[in-house]
Scaffold this active site. Structure first.
Site, mmCIF file in Angstrom:
data_model
loop_
_atom_site.group_PDB
_atom_site.id
_atom_site.type_symbol
_atom_site.label_atom_id
_atom_site.label_comp_id
_atom_site.label_asym_id
_atom_site.label_seq_id
_atom_site.Cartn_x
_atom_site.Cartn_y
_atom_site.Cartn_z
ATOM 1 N N ARG A 108 1.505 -19.585 -18.532
ATOM 2 C CA ARG A 108 2.910 -19.772 -18.898
ATOM 3 C C ARG A 108 3.237 -21.250 -19.063
ATOM 4 O O ARG A 108 4.005 -21.632 -19.935
ATOM 5 C CB ARG A 108 3.813 -19.137 -17.830
ATOM 6 C CG ARG A 108 3.826 -17.619 -17.855
ATOM 7 C CD ARG A 108 4.912 -17.048 -16.940
ATOM 8 N NE ARG A 108 5.039 -15.607 -17.091
ATOM 9 C CZ ARG A 108 4.364 -14.717 -16.387
ATOM 10 N NH1 ARG A 108 3.507 -15.139 -15.461
ATOM 11 N NH2 ARG A 108 4.524 -13.420 -16.581
ATOM 12 N N LYS B 106 -6.685 -18.663 1.860
ATOM 13 C CA LYS B 106 -7.961 -19.230 1.424
ATOM 14 C C LYS B 106 -7.990 -20.752 1.531
ATOM 15 O O LYS B 106 -9.054 -21.336 1.803
ATOM 16 C CB LYS B 106 -8.285 -18.766 0.003
ATOM 17 C CG LYS B 106 -8.494 -17.262 -0.077
ATOM 18 C CD LYS B 106 -8.788 -16.785 -1.488
ATOM 19 C CE LYS B 106 -8.913 -15.261 -1.517
ATOM 20 N NZ LYS B 106 -9.237 -14.745 -2.860
ATOM 21 N N ARG C 177 -8.599 -2.656 0.872
ATOM 22 C CA ARG C 177 -9.655 -1.642 0.927
ATOM 23 C C ARG C 177 -10.877 -2.142 1.697
ATOM 24 O O ARG C 177 -11.846 -1.396 1.876
ATOM 25 C CB ARG C 177 -10.075 -1.265 -0.499
ATOM 26 C CG ARG C 177 -8.960 -0.754 -1.397
ATOM 27 C CD ARG C 177 -8.527 0.648 -1.055
ATOM 28 N NE ARG C 177 -9.593 1.620 -1.221
ATOM 29 C CZ ARG C 177 -9.888 2.208 -2.383
ATOM 30 N NH1 ARG C 177 -9.191 1.928 -3.465
ATOM 31 N NH2 ARG C 177 -10.858 3.098 -2.456
ATOM 32 N N GLY D 227 -9.989 -4.910 -10.566
ATOM 33 C CA GLY D 227 -10.641 -5.798 -9.625
ATOM 34 C C GLY D 227 -11.471 -5.093 -8.571
ATOM 35 O O GLY D 227 -12.035 -5.765 -7.687
ATOM 36 N N ASP E 175 -15.798 -14.733 -3.776
ATOM 37 C CA ASP E 175 -15.084 -14.259 -4.964
ATOM 38 C C ASP E 175 -15.853 -14.618 -6.230
ATOM 39 O O ASP E 175 -15.901 -13.833 -7.184
ATOM 40 C CB ASP E 175 -13.682 -14.871 -5.030
ATOM 41 C CG ASP E 175 -12.734 -14.281 -4.004
ATOM 42 O OD1 ASP E 175 -12.968 -13.151 -3.550
ATOM 43 O OD2 ASP E 175 -11.745 -14.956 -3.656
#
Length: 295
Positions: A165, A78, A29, A251, A117
């Site tokens: 996990r 990144k 977006r 987000g 971020d």
């Protein structure tokens, strides 16, 4: 006129091209958000998208000429953008991740790297009037979890549970927490009981599958959920938060605010320097998120 900020070098006035790179990238977006802001700010800049993977990043970057002002980087770029940056801001150094390259912002012409971020998470939470977070939970232990941990440190967190996990995957976050003064506690994702926290930041991929019992256990004591996903919504976790009657945010808020910080960088070379008419630009960007056809 060439604009110079103290210690930031020259911002080339003729550099007007920008893009977001990543793989996949079609869902981004960012072009709509940037275009909406540029229109308000009176910036004659173009902002597109390009599918670039980590293997081709170096060649693509080397092919950019002086018309290019900057880049937004998403996964999986990144880390390679971090390596390509000649200088990096503190948030980038802490996370090892660069999501913004200013290509024409130094006297040497070498790229400067930033991580917006972190600030995007901080500002997204402030939309819910959350400005102090003494303790929190992060779900997942991937690259975005690192930015989440740095954001929580800026909000004053001293204790953070990381549900993953593989608890051994949290080791790097434990080490970063030591640098930041945060006690990071690894917990199995499938644990049936979690300490109560006011904020949970989920960093799992949008397509991640979670048993309902696991998601519900996280939701029962998770406070407000900020799920960094926006392309796959709702998620297994947002559904669990809805069942628990607790607030959940996608987000999109993080995307909005990190984009605004990028525009500050592209405009002035400084993510902390507000722009004239910034409130109007932010409002236009919010409208695009509600209705993409308004851009």
């Amino acid at each position: 006129m060439v604009r110079r900020q103290p210690g930031l070098g020259v911002l080339t006035p003729g550099a007007t091209r920008l893009e977001v790179w990543g793989d996949p990238i079609a869902h981004s977006r960012s072009p709509q958000l940037h275009a909406a802001a540029y229109a308000v700010l009176g910036l004659d800049w173009s902002y597109g998208r390009r599918r670039v993977d980590a293997a081709s990043f170096g060649q693509e970057l080397a092919g950019l000429d002086r018309e290019w002002r900057g880049l937004s980087l998403t996964m999986p770029l990144k880390a390679v953008a971090f390596a390509a940056a000649a200088t990096r801001d503190r948030r980038a150094e802490l996370t090892g991740a660069v999501n913004t390259l200013l290509l024409r912002g130094t006297d040497s012409g070498m790229p400067r790297g930033f991580n917006t971020d972190v600030g995007g998470i901080v500002r997204a939470l402030s939309d819910d009037r959350i400005t102090v977070v003494p303790r929190a939970r992060i779900v997942g232990a991937g690259a975005t979890a690192t930015s989440a941990l740095v954001a929580l440190s800026e909000l004053g967190a001293s204790e953070v549970e990381v549900a993953a996990r593989r608890p051994e995957a949290v080791h790097a976050l434990v080490q970063l927490g030591e640098r930041l003064g945060i006690a990071v506690s690894p917990t199995p994702l499938a644990a049936s009981d979690h300490p109560a926290v006011p904020v949970t930041i989920a960093t799992l991929p949008g397509e991640a599958q979670l048993p309902a019992a696991v998601a519900d256990a996280l939701a029962r004591s998770g406070g407000l959920l900020l799920d960094v996903v926006y392309g796959h919504w709702p998620t297994a976790l947002s559904d669990a938060w809805e069942r628990a009657g607790a607030p959940a945010r996608s987000g999109l808020g993080m995307l909005l605010h990190q984009a605004l910080l990028q525009i500050r960088i592209f405009r002035h070379g400084d993510p902390d320097m507000p722009m004239d008419r910034e409130d109007e630009a932010l409002a236009a960007m919010r409208r695009v998120l509600v209705d993409p056809h308004t851009a």
